[in-house]
Design an enzyme around this catalytic site. Structure first.
Site, PDB file in Angstrom:
ATOM      1  N   PRO A   6      39.201   0.629   3.133  1.00  0.00           N
ATOM      2  CA  PRO A   6      38.327   1.391   2.238  1.00  0.00           C
ATOM      3  C   PRO A   6      39.077   1.838   0.987  1.00  0.00           C
ATOM      4  O   PRO A   6      40.231   2.242   1.056  1.00  0.00           O
ATOM      5  CB  PRO A   6      37.912   2.584   3.099  1.00  0.00           C
ATOM      6  CG  PRO A   6      38.036   2.098   4.496  1.00  0.00           C
ATOM      7  CD  PRO A   6      39.218   1.182   4.491  1.00  0.00           C
ATOM      8  N   GLU A   7      38.400   1.757  -0.157  1.00  0.00           N
ATOM      9  CA  GLU A   7      39.017   2.174  -1.408  1.00  0.00           C
ATOM     10  C   GLU A   7      38.520   3.566  -1.787  1.00  0.00           C
ATOM     11  O   GLU A   7      37.736   4.180  -1.059  1.00  0.00           O
ATOM     12  CB  GLU A   7      38.703   1.141  -2.496  1.00  0.00           C
ATOM     13  CG  GLU A   7      39.302  -0.231  -2.182  1.00  0.00           C
ATOM     14  CD  GLU A   7      39.266  -1.166  -3.375  1.00  0.00           C
ATOM     15  OE1 GLU A   7      39.173  -0.689  -4.522  1.00  0.00           O
ATOM     16  OE2 GLU A   7      39.333  -2.394  -3.161  1.00  0.00           O
TER      17      GLU A   7
END
Length: 296
Positions: free
Chosen positions: A2-3
């Site tokens: 996840p960013e």
């Protein structure tokens, strides 16, 4: 992984349940995640109130009154599930049933709000690459957070700052943007999208936007605006649902439907008037997507 937009979306999903709430009880169903849980993990949190739920780069931070700051990282497959009464999620765009396999529910926070509402916040991580650690002093001094660069949100990230950060750098522009010591929280997906918006090649030497002259300054300004806007748009859309990522309310993000170049190899470039096609190259072992015709 996840960013930043995904982590911010999770923070916003957890905030109404956790911020200002008392941690009545903590269940730890195994002694470790990626790293061992801190000693006396449950004991040091139980009975205390979370005064603020924050984010630094890709890390979630829970500031606990009279206790340590809890630092959480989702890893590759980690996510939180909110369970309140009979409801275990909230309908949303591209909703799907959240995994509730007890074998992967590793940490459970039992929360109590001041008016008596209760909820369970469950950390689920099949691959166990996520982690939870304590910061005893200033959060930014913790080894996981110390040395992180500026956040890519807000007006602090502008063209002039990018020129200062990239001055004299011969590394590719994409690599410089991914350097967490310079800019914290940017990842492969949003760097690709930002570079397309700015019309800059990921292969260009980073230092070229820090050269003297109006052209370099204009490139730096365009890139700063592109980074800020793509992050803001992704947060607004709920992040990008790739593989294991899911929001805290059980729904999928949907910014992936707005991708212009990422994972669109061979498709026509969406830049108006451009007749090029999206190309994929490999940089430092990771896929890079861009249009060679309009990104220079």
């Amino acid at each position: 992984m996840p960013e930043l937009p995904e982590v911010e979306t999770v923070r916003r999903g957890l905030q109404p349940v956790m911020e200002g709430a008392r941690i009545a009880r903590v269940e730890t169903r195994r002694p470790d995640l990626r790293f061992p849980l801190p000693e006396r993990f449950a004991e040091r949190l139980e009975g205390r109130t979370i005064s603020a739920l924050g984010r630094r780069a890709k890390y979630l931070t829970a500031h606990v009154d009279g206790g340590p700051t809890l630092i959480c990282h989702l890893g590759m497959s980690g996510s939180f599930r909110v369970e309140a009464g009979a409801d275990s999620d909230t309908p949303g765009a591209f909703h799907r049933e959240r995994s509730k396999a007890s074998a992967h529910d590793h940490v459970v926070f039992h929360m109590e709000k001041p008016r008596g509402e209760t909820a369970r916040v469950v950390f689920n991580d099949p691959r166990r690459f996520g982690f939870m650690l304590f910061a005893e002093g200033a959060t930014d001094d913790h080894p996981m957070l110390a040395g992180l660069g500026i956040e890519p949100t807000g007006n602090a990230l502008d063209g002039r700052l990018l020129q200062e950060l990239f001055q004299g750098r011969k590394s590719p522009l994409k690599a410089a943007l991914l350097d967490q010591r310079l800019i914290a929280g940017l990842g492969n997906i949003y760097v690709a999208e930002a570079l397309w918006r700015a019309g800059l090649s990921p292969l260009r030497a980073a230092g070229t936007i820090a050269e003297r002259g109006k052209k370099a300054a204009a490139r730096a300004d365009a890139l700063a605006e592109a980074v800020r806007s793509v992050i803001a748009d992704a947060i607004k859309a709920g992040g990008s649902s790739l593989r294991d990522y899911i929001q805290a309310d059980g729904s999928l993000g949907y910014f992936q439907h707005s991708f212009s170049v990422y994972d669109r190899e061979g498709e026509s470039c969406p830049t108006p008037g451009c007749k090029g096609h999206v190309t994929r190259v490999v940089q430092s072992g990771r896929s890079t997507f861009y249009c060679p015709s309009c990104q220079r």
